[in-house]
Design an enzyme around this catalytic site. Structure first.
Site, short mmCIF file in Angstrom:
data_model
loop_
_atom_site.label_atom_id
_atom_site.label_comp_id
_atom_site.label_asym_id
_atom_site.label_seq_id
_atom_site.Cartn_x
_atom_site.Cartn_y
_atom_site.Cartn_z
N HIS A 34 0.83 -1.22 0.00
CA HIS A 34 0.00 0.00 0.00
C HIS A 34 0.86 1.27 0.00
O HIS A 34 0.46 2.30 0.52
CB HIS A 34 -0.99 0.00 1.18
CG HIS A 34 -2.08 -1.03 1.00
ND1 HIS A 34 -3.21 -0.78 0.25
CD2 HIS A 34 -2.18 -2.31 1.44
CE1 HIS A 34 -3.97 -1.88 0.25
NE2 HIS A 34 -3.36 -2.82 0.96
N THR A 35 2.04 1.14 -0.57
CA THR A 35 2.91 2.31 -0.71
C THR A 35 2.93 2.82 -2.15
O THR A 35 3.26 3.97 -2.39
CB THR A 35 4.36 1.95 -0.31
OG1 THR A 35 4.66 0.68 -0.90
CG2 THR A 35 4.52 1.87 1.19
N ASP A 36 2.56 1.95 -3.10
CA ASP A 36 2.75 2.35 -4.52
C ASP A 36 1.91 3.57 -4.89
O ASP A 36 2.38 4.51 -5.53
CB ASP A 36 2.55 1.18 -5.49
CG ASP A 36 1.19 0.52 -5.49
OD1 ASP A 36 0.36 0.84 -4.60
OD2 ASP A 36 0.93 -0.31 -6.38
N GLY A 123 -4.68 -12.36 -4.40
CA GLY A 123 -3.67 -11.37 -4.04
C GLY A 123 -2.34 -11.59 -4.74
O GLY A 123 -1.33 -11.02 -4.36
N LEU A 124 -2.34 -12.42 -5.80
CA LEU A 124 -1.09 -12.67 -6.52
C LEU A 124 -1.13 -12.02 -7.91
O LEU A 124 -0.42 -12.38 -8.81
CB LEU A 124 -0.83 -14.17 -6.64
CG LEU A 124 -0.66 -14.90 -5.30
CD1 LEU A 124 -0.43 -16.39 -5.52
CD2 LEU A 124 0.48 -14.31 -4.49
N SER A 125 -2.04 -11.05 -8.02
CA SER A 125 -2.03 -10.20 -9.20
C SER A 125 -2.50 -10.90 -10.47
O SER A 125 -1.92 -10.70 -11.54
CB SER A 125 -0.61 -9.69 -9.38
OG SER A 125 -0.63 -8.42 -9.81
N ASP A 171 1.73 -3.90 -9.66
CA ASP A 171 1.46 -5.22 -10.23
C ASP A 171 1.76 -5.27 -11.73
O ASP A 171 2.37 -6.21 -12.23
CB ASP A 171 0.00 -5.61 -9.98
CG ASP A 171 -0.36 -5.59 -8.51
OD1 ASP A 171 0.56 -5.51 -7.68
OD2 ASP A 171 -1.56 -5.65 -8.19
C1 GLA Z 1 -2.96 -4.36 -4.98
C2 GLA Z 1 -2.77 -3.21 -5.98
C3 GLA Z 1 -1.34 -2.68 -5.94
C4 GLA Z 1 -0.89 -2.37 -4.52
C5 GLA Z 1 -1.22 -3.52 -3.57
C6 GLA Z 1 -0.97 -3.18 -2.14
O1 GLA Z 1 -2.19 -5.46 -5.37
O2 GLA Z 1 -3.08 -3.65 -7.29
O3 GLA Z 1 -1.23 -1.55 -6.77
O4 GLA Z 1 -1.47 -1.17 -4.08
O5 GLA Z 1 -2.58 -3.94 -3.68
O6 GLA Z 1 0.39 -2.96 -1.93
#
Ligand code: GLA
Length: 392
Positions: A34-36, A123-125, A171
């Site tokens: 949650h820093t991006d 949560g693995l994009s 991601d």
């Molecule tokens: C999701 C979002 C990313 C990032 C993460 C948390 O994966 O797609 O952009 O913000 O949550 O770090």
């Protein structure tokens, strides 16, 4: 024993032509959550799990898309100016196609066949892998190309503006730029990155809690809004601050009374997490795995207590992992509210780690976790298909 058909073979059976094949990986994030979207730092690595897209041009202006995962076909008319997201897997395909058109690319109509082994919604994009693979395929078969960074940004735009999730760049960036055996330390403001080798004796192990809490996407956008509120309030005293990236821990402490409690906690997570990412890079350089592990643990605590995006199942998974032998560090990864933990584990301990975590998590929750083991993988690419159909 019959052999399972390859995706190109499957494609040629369905669409009666031979396709080209493209793929893009999912990812884990070692630290920097949650820093991006706060212009901060992240430390992701791609995993050996991919979304594959087999594609060939069609003479009309349609995308005919079949998903092997959902066993469903969707037709998208690229000439329809009223296309809208409908909370469906095809939104990502549609969003990417529309962004490519809006960006001035004359993309061809296409038949697409999609298959992914990136666990969906864990949560693995999986979304970024789908976006990047589809964008690469549509560009490829249209004879067009795009600089990697622009490709990542275009896919992020598809998700922000078409799908409606206000995700950051992490991601899509890692899915495009990943290099085998490395993690990338990415500055989400300048978009410059450094490549860090991950020593061959370590594995990336993602443990799926098998839960996904409903509030995930709404809460994600809400967290973003709380960070923006923090920036707005702090900027009254710190006029040079345009993102939490610029706020130091001392400044936050000095102005803490000016912030509502919740906003203060969100800001504290982001400010300390950015520091942890920088520290963790130093640890990695110095082969200080114990230090790296401690930072992962602190990151998890901060996400749990200050950012409040963890959940009981993620906390339990991390607790269990910490008791296992050979674990460098463990924390939730991705957006949160369920999904996976990322564990950096010494390779020789991986089998016993997997068995212990599975058994213990199952015992305590009644759910059998899926566990994905990977080395850091490479980014999006075209896979040559010549000869694929002839393989024995
Ligand atoms: C999701 C979002 C990313 C990032 C993460 C948390 O994966 O797609 O952009 O913000 O949550 O770090």
């Amino acid at each position: 024993m019959t052999r399972r058909m390859t995706l190109p073979e499957n494609f040629s059976q369905r669409y009666k032509t031979m396709p080209r094949l493209f793929r893009a990986p999912g990812r884990v994030n070692l630290i920097g959550e949650h820093t991006d979207y706060n212009d901060g730092f992240v430390f992701p690595a791609a995993i050996d799990f991919y979304t594959q897209v087999a594609a060939a041009a069609r003479p009309d202006r349609k995308l005919v898309v079949y998903s092997e995962n959902y066993r469903e076909e969707v037709e998208i008319n690229l000439q329809n100016s009223a296309l809208k997201a409908r909370k469906h897997w095809s939104d990502y395909v549609c969003g990417v196609a529309l962004m490519l058109l809006a960006d001035g690319h004359e993309i061809a109509g296409a038949n697409l066949l999609i298959e992914s082994n990136v666990p969906l919604g864990a949560g693995l994009s999986s979304s970024a892998a789908l976006e990047v693979a589809v964008a690469s395929a549509l560009l490829g078969i249209s004879g067009a190309s795009m600089a990697p960074l622009r490709l990542a940004q275009l896919c992020q735009r598809a998700e922000n503006d078409f799908v409606g999730a206000r995700c950051g760049i992490m991601d899509q960036f890692i899915s495009v730029h990943a290099k085998p055996d490395t993690a990338l330390l990415l500055d989400c403001r300048s978009l410059e990155y450094q490549v860090f080798p991950i020593a061959s004796g370590y594995a990336l192990v993602a443990c799926n809690t098998m839960v996904k809490h409903d509030l995930a996407s709404g809460a994600y956008n809400q967290r973003r809004a709380e960070c923006e509120e923090g920036v707005r309030l702090l900027a009254e005293f710190l006029p040079n601050v345009h993102a939490l990236r610029n706020v130091t821990a001392e400044e936050l402490e000095r102005y803490r009374k000016k912030l509502p409690d919740t906003v203060l906690k969100r800001c504290r997570h982001v400010v300390t997490e950015n520091e942890r990412v920088i520290q963790s890079a130093i640890c990695l350089r110095n082969h200080d795995t114990a230090g790296f592990g401690r930072l992962m643990a602190e990151s998890h605590r901060s996400l749990r207590d200050d950012y409040e995006v963890s959940c009981a199942e993620l906390d339990l998974m991390v607790e269990i992992a910490r008791r296992a032998e050979g674990v460098v560090g463990s924390r939730m990864t991705g957006g949160g509210f369920g999904g996976c933990t990322i564990n950096l584990v010494r390779s020789e301990y991986v089998p016993q780690f997997r068995d212990m975590v599975s058994a213990e998590y199952h015992k305590q929750t009644g759910r059998l976790p899926e566990i994905y083991i990977s080395r850091p993988a490479g980014g999006a690419e075209e896979i040559p298909t010549s000869g694929v159909a002839l393989e024995a």
